[in-house]
Design an enzyme around this catalytic site. Sequence first.
Site, PDB file in Angstrom:
ATOM      1  N   GLU A   9       0.808  -1.226   0.000  1.00  8.52           N
ATOM      2  CA  GLU A   9       0.000   0.000   0.000  1.00  8.52           C
ATOM      3  C   GLU A   9       0.842   1.278   0.000  1.00  8.52           C
ATOM      4  O   GLU A   9       0.721   2.117   0.908  1.00  8.52           O
ATOM      5  CB  GLU A   9      -0.927  -0.004   1.225  1.00  8.52           C
ATOM      6  CG  GLU A   9      -1.843  -1.210   1.250  1.00  8.52           C
ATOM      7  CD  GLU A   9      -2.641  -1.344   2.552  1.00  8.52           C
ATOM      8  OE1 GLU A   9      -2.450  -0.509   3.445  1.00  8.52           O
ATOM      9  OE2 GLU A   9      -3.439  -2.288   2.654  1.00  8.52           O
ATOM     10  N   GLU A  14      -5.616  -8.655   0.701  1.00  6.57           N
ATOM     11  CA  GLU A  14      -6.108  -8.373   2.056  1.00  6.57           C
ATOM     12  C   GLU A  14      -7.587  -8.030   1.962  1.00  6.57           C
ATOM     13  O   GLU A  14      -7.998  -7.255   1.100  1.00  6.57           O
ATOM     14  CB  GLU A  14      -5.397  -7.167   2.697  1.00  6.57           C
ATOM     15  CG  GLU A  14      -4.013  -7.441   3.196  1.00  6.57           C
ATOM     16  CD  GLU A  14      -3.401  -6.243   3.930  1.00  6.57           C
ATOM     17  OE1 GLU A  14      -4.130  -5.538   4.673  1.00  6.57           O
ATOM     18  OE2 GLU A  14      -2.196  -6.010   3.740  1.00  6.57           O
TER      19      GLU A  14
HETATM   20  C1  BGC Z   1      -2.552  -3.069   6.327  1.00  6.10           C
HETATM   21  C2  BGC Z   1      -2.461  -4.014   7.494  1.00  6.10           C
HETATM   22  C3  BGC Z   1      -3.468  -3.614   8.563  1.00  6.10           C
HETATM   23  C4  BGC Z   1      -4.850  -3.662   7.947  1.00  6.10           C
HETATM   24  C5  BGC Z   1      -5.978  -3.346   8.932  1.00  6.10           C
HETATM   25  C6  BGC Z   1      -3.984  -2.815   5.889  1.00  6.10           C
HETATM   26  O1  BGC Z   1      -4.091  -1.623   5.215  1.00  6.10           O
HETATM   27  O2  BGC Z   1      -1.792  -3.557   5.249  1.00  6.10           O
HETATM   28  O3  BGC Z   1      -1.155  -3.985   7.981  1.00  6.10           O
HETATM   29  O4  BGC Z   1      -3.397  -4.408   9.693  1.00  6.10           O
HETATM   30  O5  BGC Z   1      -4.911  -2.711   6.918  1.00  6.10           O
HETATM   31  O6  BGC Z   1      -5.896  -2.045   9.372  1.00  6.10           O
END
Ligand code: BGC
Length: 411
Positions: free
Chosen positions: A166, A323
């Site tokens: 990101e 993610e």
């Molecule tokens: C990040 C993670 C974080 C997650 C939840 C993502 O943008 O890559 O490291 O834990 O968001 O906040």
Amino acid sequence: MNKVLKFPPGFLWGTATSAYQVEGGNKNDWWAWAYKKTPVFILKMEKKVSKAGKACDHYNRYEEDFDLAKSLNQNAHRFSIEWSRIEPEEGKFNLEELNHYRSVIQALKKRNIIPFVTLHHFSNPIWFHKKGSWLNKNSSDYFKRYVEFVMKNLKEEVNFWITINEPLFYAFWSPVLEKAYLRSKWPNPLDMFRAIKNLIQAHKKAYEVIHKFGSKDVKIGITSFYTYNEPYQNKLINRGLAWIGDYFLNKYFLNRIKAHQDFLGLDYYHHYLIKFDLFRLASIFNMSADKELSDMGWGIYPKGIYHVLKELQKYQKPVYILENGLADARDEKRAKFIADHLYWIHKAIEEGGDIRGYFHWSLIDNFEWDKGFWPKFGLIEIDYKTLKRKPRPSAFYYAEICKNNQLIFNS
Ligand code: BGC
């Protein structure tokens, strides 16, 4: 009525973590920040800053964690290499730590779990930080040198690399905070653009290095924190702001590295409802406008991932969702969250989207940056006193999907 939604053969089903959030014992710029006196404005945001300490001790317990991932039918896993372990002092590389990550990769492969490796997930060595971090004009060369060391040693061990997690979101958030935290003063907003420029260079240089040393099948990307920006009541001013937000938050970085990525990594958490209000400027980009919220107050808006996947099609690259998840300590919303997002992902695939994998955030509960340990993102619960792991009910729900490569959706 139940609908059976089949995913394409070979679809990857996994989870993701990052080094500082799970390993424990890392001494990087976040660690340094947590041990500094907390500035007043942060106190207002979060009451107190936590220390990651030994986190989930994943550094020593990765075999146990991967056994669990395997037992839950996952066939892919994303984790990150901690730069501050590999290069704790400028130019001095630690082969022992590199070999630790080789063992982590081999532990995954032994279980038929495909590794996706991130080279930078929000944390930097302290020496790098002292040089001004991503604001230093040579920062991309420092990063390149680290990537070269990793690649010369790991060569063909890994096929999927994520250079930077990101980067755009990080540049908005982190150098600005870093300066404020560690030098105790407000930064110049232009710093953000300097950091973005350096991160673009860093990605491009790392891309060349990985292709030079990696296997012929190597595939490289970044992950983007890509949000769906929905204008409130479709009003012109809100549409204009949504367009600006979309351009800077979502597309600015991606458009500049088009020729330097083999896949798109998507991190999707929530959407923004955009409503211009002269008296509430801070809430123009509202991430909590949905009926359902996570424990962190983020809106749950599964259809947003469909809009985003449709937009990403124009880049004509395979997409991995690297993610997607929510903080849900009671595990009341997670299974439905997964099902609803997968429903929309499946629809995007049906309509021609080249989407090849889904990685839930996260395998285990972990340390949430400026928030500490209270947000519970894990499919697996961690008891931080005993470090015992216990899969939550939603982990078994997800395991069924992974096993059958299909979602049974109750519409
Ligand atoms: C990040 C993670 C974080 C997650 C939840 C993502 O943008 O890559 O490291 O834990 O968001 O906040």
